[in-house]
Write an enzyme that holds these catalytic residues in place. Structure first.
Site, PDB file in Angstrom:
ATOM      1  N   LYS A   1       0.847  -1.195   0.000  1.00  0.00           N
ATOM      2  CA  LYS A   1       0.000   0.000   0.000  1.00  0.00           C
ATOM      3  C   LYS A   1       0.888   1.254   0.000  1.00  0.00           C
ATOM      4  O   LYS A   1       0.622   2.218  -0.717  1.00  0.00           O
ATOM      5  CB  LYS A   1      -0.943  -0.021   1.217  1.00  0.00           C
ATOM      6  CG  LYS A   1      -2.074  -1.024   1.032  1.00  0.00           C
ATOM      7  CD  LYS A   1      -2.856  -1.334   2.294  1.00  0.00           C
ATOM      8  CE  LYS A   1      -3.827  -2.487   2.004  1.00  0.00           C
ATOM      9  NZ  LYS A   1      -4.565  -2.968   3.171  1.00  0.00           N
TER      10      LYS A   1
ATOM     11  N   GLN B   1      -4.801  -1.564   9.304  1.00  0.00           N
ATOM     12  CA  GLN B   1      -4.647  -2.897   8.705  1.00  0.00           C
ATOM     13  C   GLN B   1      -5.251  -3.966   9.618  1.00  0.00           C
ATOM     14  O   GLN B   1      -4.935  -4.031  10.803  1.00  0.00           O
ATOM     15  CB  GLN B   1      -3.150  -3.177   8.454  1.00  0.00           C
ATOM     16  CG  GLN B   1      -2.870  -4.475   7.743  1.00  0.00           C
ATOM     17  CD  GLN B   1      -3.457  -4.520   6.327  1.00  0.00           C
ATOM     18  OE1 GLN B   1      -3.353  -3.569   5.563  1.00  0.00           O
ATOM     19  NE2 GLN B   1      -4.094  -5.632   5.995  1.00  0.00           N
TER      20      GLN B   1
ATOM     21  N   ASP C   1     -11.001   2.599   3.444  1.00  0.00           N
ATOM     22  CA  ASP C   1     -11.254   1.156   3.305  1.00  0.00           C
ATOM     23  C   ASP C   1     -12.740   0.885   3.079  1.00  0.00           C
ATOM     24  O   ASP C   1     -13.109  -0.209   2.648  1.00  0.00           O
ATOM     25  CB  ASP C   1     -10.801   0.421   4.582  1.00  0.00           C
ATOM     26  CG  ASP C   1      -9.541  -0.391   4.372  1.00  0.00           C
ATOM     27  OD1 ASP C   1      -9.223  -0.673   3.197  1.00  0.00           O
ATOM     28  OD2 ASP C   1      -8.896  -0.753   5.375  1.00  0.00           O
TER      29      ASP C   1
END
Ligand code: NDP
Length: 333
Positions: free
Chosen positions: A106, A150, A173
């Protein structure tokens, strides 16, 4: 010329009387191995499979994700010229090896398209309150556009509480209940990256969705459910199947577009797939040889369908491309 084949392994290969492998094109098209020496009846079936294999389109997620990243890169540069900078904050708690790889990719993605990334690598023992306090700090910072925590988090931290703490305006997200709710009622908001990537893959591969029979196998909050909502938004007719679905193969065989997200290595074989279907394999698993594989048995299914995503190189690369797209979205608004 009459072809001869002597069968050892079903449809997986045939040779003519000169020993010529006239299935070579199919082999190249979908990576099948041709070991079969078949009987006439098998041979006819093989030729049918071969015709289909030649027609199977392998959807190249790596190439499509690169295309998207190039588009975003240009946009990021032009926003920069207008004095608008984009920054993603990535938080990782502990050092789960898979998470380390995802986080690294990422950050690399941000670097590639020319946007900033802030990295917070917190110790496994970090308390929930410490993590929430960092999220509040990042929520308040004007120079941070996106916040990503995460997953999975260590067992002593409640994921749901953490996701709810992220400002929905920075929820790149798309996991916050407000983002999910907006998707459900057709309002703008961040969309979970993997399902959004699948829609992009289908559209950019020329697969029309309107009126299609779509079966989604798996009902997780991050893949199956948002996928169903997105397909509905595209006017597909949607069925969600899961571990309690009865007569699963009957249900999946209805699909013009079959999306599989179950986390079961190579479970989906040709018995589950309608001839000519488009098959999207979300699964990322390791097989008995520790090789990456999907939830779909690619070699078995590919000859039957009109298009299919491979693993790796299908859905996976799209997830990061859509995350970067979501980061841009926070500035586009
Ligand atoms: P979850 O474990 O959260 O959900 C799995 C779903 O599959 C559940 O709904 C479960 O049903 C269903 N299921 C499990 N076994 C069966 C079965 N035998 N028959 C029918 N349905 C079954 O998984 P995720 O959605 O998080 O992930 C799915 C896969 O996708 C994994 O391999 C994961 O690694 C991969 N993944 C890949 C991403 C990418 O970027 N390519 C991103 C996210 C995930 P039930 O609800 O009844 O238990």
């Amino acid at each position: 010329k009459r072809s001869i084949c002597i069968s050892t392994s079903g449809l997986r290969g045939c040779f003519d009387r000169n020993g010529h492998d006239h299935a070579g094109t199919a082999q190249k098209a979908c990576g099948l191995q041709h070991r079969c020496r078949g009987k006439r009846k098998d041979h006819r079936a093989f030729l049918k499979a071969e015709r289909m294999a030649v027609m199977t389109k392998i959807i190249d997620g790596k190439a499509i994700s690169m295309q998207i990243k190039e588009e975003i890169k240009k946009e990021a540069a032009s926003l920069k010229e207008q004095g608008k900078n984009v920054t993603l904050a990535v938080i990782q708690v502990g050092d789960n090896p898979a998470s380390c790889v995802y986080v690294r990719n990422k950050k690399k993605g941000c670097e590639y398209i020319g946007i900033g990334s802030l990295s917070y690598e917190l110790k496994e023992e970090t308390t929930q309150e410490e993590l929430l306090s960092l999220i509040r700090e990042l929520n308040a910072r004007e120079d941070v556009n996106g916040i990503l925590v995460q997953l999975p988090l260590p067992a002593h931290i409640d994921e749901d509480t953490v996701i709810r703490e992220i400002d929905p305006k920075k929820d790149v997200d798309g996991f916050h209940p407000q983002s999910v709710g907006a998707l459900c009622i057709g309002q703008p908001g961040f969309v979970s990256c993997t399902p959004a990537g699948i829609i992009e893959l289908l559209k950019r591969s020329g697969v029309s969705l309107e009126g299609k029979e779509c079966v989604i196998l798996g009902r997780s909050n991050i893949v199956g459910k948002p996928m169903a909502l997105l397909m509905l938004r595209e006017n597909a007719t949607v069925t969600i199947a899961h571990s309690r679905t009865k007569n699963l193969a009957e249900v999946t065989k209805r699909a013009d577009i079959l999306i599989v997200a179950i986390g079961k290595p190579k479970m989906i074989t040709r018995e589950y797939v309608k001839e000519g279907a488009v098959v999207i394999d979300v699964g990322i698993n390791r097989d008995q040889n520790n090789k990456l594989c999907g939830d779909v048995d690619f070699d078995d299914v590919a000859p039957l369908c009109s298009a299919i995503t491979p693993v790796p190189g299908g859905v996976g690369p799209m997830t990061i491309a859509m995350l970067l797209n979501n980061c841009m979205e926070s500035v586009r608004k």
